[in-house]
Design a protein around this motif. Sequence first.
Motif, short mmCIF file in Angstrom:
data_model
loop_
_atom_site.label_atom_id
_atom_site.label_comp_id
_atom_site.label_asym_id
_atom_site.label_seq_id
_atom_site.Cartn_x
_atom_site.Cartn_y
_atom_site.Cartn_z
N ALA A 197 -21.87 1.85 -53.16
CA ALA A 197 -22.06 2.03 -54.58
C ALA A 197 -21.17 1.10 -55.00
CB ALA A 197 -21.52 3.15 -54.84
N LEU A 198 -19.66 0.71 -54.02
CA LEU A 198 -19.38 -0.77 -54.35
C LEU A 198 -19.85 -2.04 -54.61
CD1 LEU A 198 -15.94 0.95 -53.08
CD2 LEU A 198 -16.50 1.11 -55.17
N LEU A 199 -20.82 -1.75 -53.04
CA LEU A 199 -21.45 -2.93 -52.32
C LEU A 199 -22.54 -3.52 -54.16
CD1 LEU A 199 -22.00 -3.01 -48.83
CD2 LEU A 199 -20.44 -4.48 -49.95
N MET A 200 -22.99 -2.57 -54.32
CA MET A 200 -23.85 -2.89 -55.83
C MET A 200 -23.28 -3.29 -56.15
SD MET A 200 -26.52 -0.02 -57.28
CE MET A 200 -26.78 0.14 -59.19
N GLY A 201 -22.22 -2.74 -56.64
CA GLY A 201 -20.87 -3.19 -58.27
C GLY A 201 -20.76 -4.68 -57.35
N ALA A 202 -20.68 -5.19 -56.58
CA ALA A 202 -20.24 -6.53 -56.15
C ALA A 202 -21.56 -7.14 -56.85
CB ALA A 202 -19.77 -6.83 -54.99
N CYS A 203 -22.41 -6.76 -56.49
CA CYS A 203 -23.87 -7.56 -57.29
C CYS A 203 -23.77 -8.45 -58.66
CB CYS A 203 -24.26 -6.41 -57.38
SG CYS A 203 -25.22 -6.32 -55.34
N ASP A 204 -24.20 -9.76 -58.47
CA ASP A 204 -23.72 -10.13 -60.24
C ASP A 204 -24.23 -10.02 -60.88
OD1 ASP A 204 -22.67 -12.66 -61.85
OD2 ASP A 204 -23.97 -13.17 -61.83
N SER A 205 -25.93 -9.14 -60.74
CA SER A 205 -26.37 -8.54 -62.02
C SER A 205 -25.97 -7.71 -62.10
CB SER A 205 -28.23 -8.58 -60.69
OG SER A 205 -27.69 -8.17 -59.94
N PHE A 206 -25.51 -7.16 -60.93
CA PHE A 206 -24.61 -6.08 -61.88
C PHE A 206 -24.01 -5.94 -62.53
CE2 PHE A 206 -21.60 -2.75 -61.56
CZ PHE A 206 -21.69 -1.40 -62.24
N LEU A 207 -22.81 -6.60 -62.03
CA LEU A 207 -21.75 -6.68 -63.01
C LEU A 207 -21.85 -7.69 -64.07
CD1 LEU A 207 -19.93 -8.45 -60.32
CD2 LEU A 207 -18.94 -6.48 -61.10
N PHE A 208 -22.97 -8.90 -64.39
CA PHE A 208 -23.18 -9.30 -65.99
C PHE A 208 -23.48 -8.09 -66.70
CE2 PHE A 208 -26.62 -10.55 -68.49
CZ PHE A 208 -25.57 -11.20 -69.33
N SER A 209 -24.59 -7.38 -66.27
CA SER A 209 -25.61 -6.58 -67.39
C SER A 209 -23.83 -5.15 -67.59
CB SER A 209 -26.02 -5.66 -66.34
OG SER A 209 -27.01 -6.45 -65.56
N ALA A 210 -23.00 -4.84 -66.49
CA ALA A 210 -22.02 -3.69 -67.46
C ALA A 210 -20.77 -4.41 -67.96
CB ALA A 210 -20.99 -3.35 -66.09
N ALA A 211 -21.07 -5.69 -68.29
CA ALA A 211 -20.23 -6.57 -68.76
C ALA A 211 -20.45 -6.90 -70.74
CB ALA A 211 -18.88 -8.06 -68.27
N ALA A 212 -21.93 -6.87 -71.33
CA ALA A 212 -22.44 -7.28 -71.47
C ALA A 212 -23.09 -6.84 -72.98
CB ALA A 212 -23.16 -8.75 -71.14
N ALA A 213 -22.30 -6.11 -74.24
CA ALA A 213 -23.75 -5.30 -74.68
C ALA A 213 -25.10 -6.08 -74.79
CB ALA A 213 -22.95 -5.76 -76.41
N ARG A 214 -25.66 -5.54 -73.67
CA ARG A 214 -27.31 -5.59 -73.04
C ARG A 214 -27.42 -4.15 -73.38
NH1 ARG A 214 -30.09 -9.46 -72.18
NH2 ARG A 214 -31.04 -8.68 -70.35
N ASN A 215 -29.31 -4.42 -72.88
CA ASN A 215 -29.99 -2.46 -73.29
C ASN A 215 -29.50 -3.05 -71.58
OD1 ASN A 215 -31.63 -4.79 -72.62
ND2 ASN A 215 -33.49 -2.68 -73.07
N ASP A 216 -29.22 -3.07 -70.17
CA ASP A 216 -29.45 -3.19 -69.04
C ASP A 216 -28.73 -1.95 -68.18
OD1 ASP A 216 -30.42 -5.48 -69.42
OD2 ASP A 216 -28.40 -5.91 -69.23
#
Length: 471
Positions: free
Chosen positions: A110-129
């Motif tokens: 789970a933490l490795l998934m959290g280190a993916c840029d696609s996840f980090l970008f989605s979790a830090a923007a007001a988008r619908n991801d």
Amino acid sequence: MTRRLVPVALWSAVFLLLALLALARPVDHDESQYVAATVLAVRGLPYSDFAYLQTPLQPLLFAPVAMLAGGGAWIALRLVNAALGVLTLLLVARAARVAGATRTMATAAALLMGACDSFLFSAAAARNDMLPAALLSGGLVAVLAPPTRGRALLAGLLLAGAAAAKLSYAAPALAYGAYALADRARRPAWLALGALPAALLVAALAAAAPEAFAFEVLRFPHAGPADWYARANPAKLALATKAFDALKFLALGPALLALGFGWRGRSPVLALFLLAGALASLAPFPTWRQYLLPLLPPLFVQLARGWSVAAPSRPLRIATAIFVGAGLSLSIEALLGAARQGLAMPRAARESDAIGAALRGTGAGGAVATLSPQYLPAAGLAIDPRFAAGPFYFRGEGLLDPAAERRLHLLSPATLPTAPLGPVLTGAEPDGDAALAATARARGYHPIRVDGTRFTLWLPPKPLARAREAS
């Protein structure tokens, strides 16, 4: 007691890091339509009252957040996505445990998934991801456990909810639905019953505005980007570019490594979600990092299973660390930039305050026409619903005729010159803003530079005359 507090401390630290990143990451113009739709959903409905280029769950579900946050809606929506990011990782770890992974490997994956840029970008923007990713991850927990009626009901609710939040997540939902029909032990009737609320919500909104729904949800996601990139950057639509971009975004984090290793102990259900996630991720043209998110939850659940069967070797652990560094690099860059220049979201809030103060000082009123509607809630200004889609429909050419645009609450440069407008705000979208500024100038609007920002307000002649009389 200490052992129980360790996971709480770990996941609290993850949330704090994601929240900091949400405050620090630069503004992304994709956020325009999601902030605008959520704010407008407080008093209206997608498709019937304003354009929304996605399936409808997120603005409706998040509208109370916008209502409670008021002028802080944009920041609040970023922080909600950060919280959903943590929830997604927790559910991925739980799904891995249900699938047979050890506690250590489930948490590590789970933490490795959290280190993916696609996840980090989605979790830090007001988008619908992040909302559909969290729902998909919860659905994985339900489907990987031994099937029962309750779990089938929950799986249907969550997987259909993910599709109702973002259309690409229909692929995993439909794939599992077909699998359940073939394997009656999966309780397909209960699965369908669980999917009913989301299906009814989408069906009701589609029935209320069928033309708008058909264009905005079904036609535009393909036609809009194809039209724009064919004119602006045709190379992005090439298959070779798509393959390169997919590999590049997978390599920004350990997702690419996870695709190559950790495949022991596969299950048919997990393989199904991996294939459906890959289809959902790669179907849109062109490929962007956030599009890979449907693939990540099943991929890292599988990684946890595989590494629980055979622990990674030392060279593989070293390679993992290298990929983790690549995945974190852009987020670290954003944090370093914030350390030098200040956090992006407080800066955006100050710009919004300046916009609101400048417009109120003129005495002009009415909804504001802008391709950057995300700045208006904190400015205390109303969003013109014809610009709820931000720059995305506006930059198209010939996607709809003028009569259809009027019916669907949309404007383009072709129809803008004859449309009634109130105050106009430009400055953040160079291409589209040029058309807005040209129309305002042709109508005799007066430009006012907003101090300390890149924005320009354009005032209609009559409010401008009244402001001069009052002064």
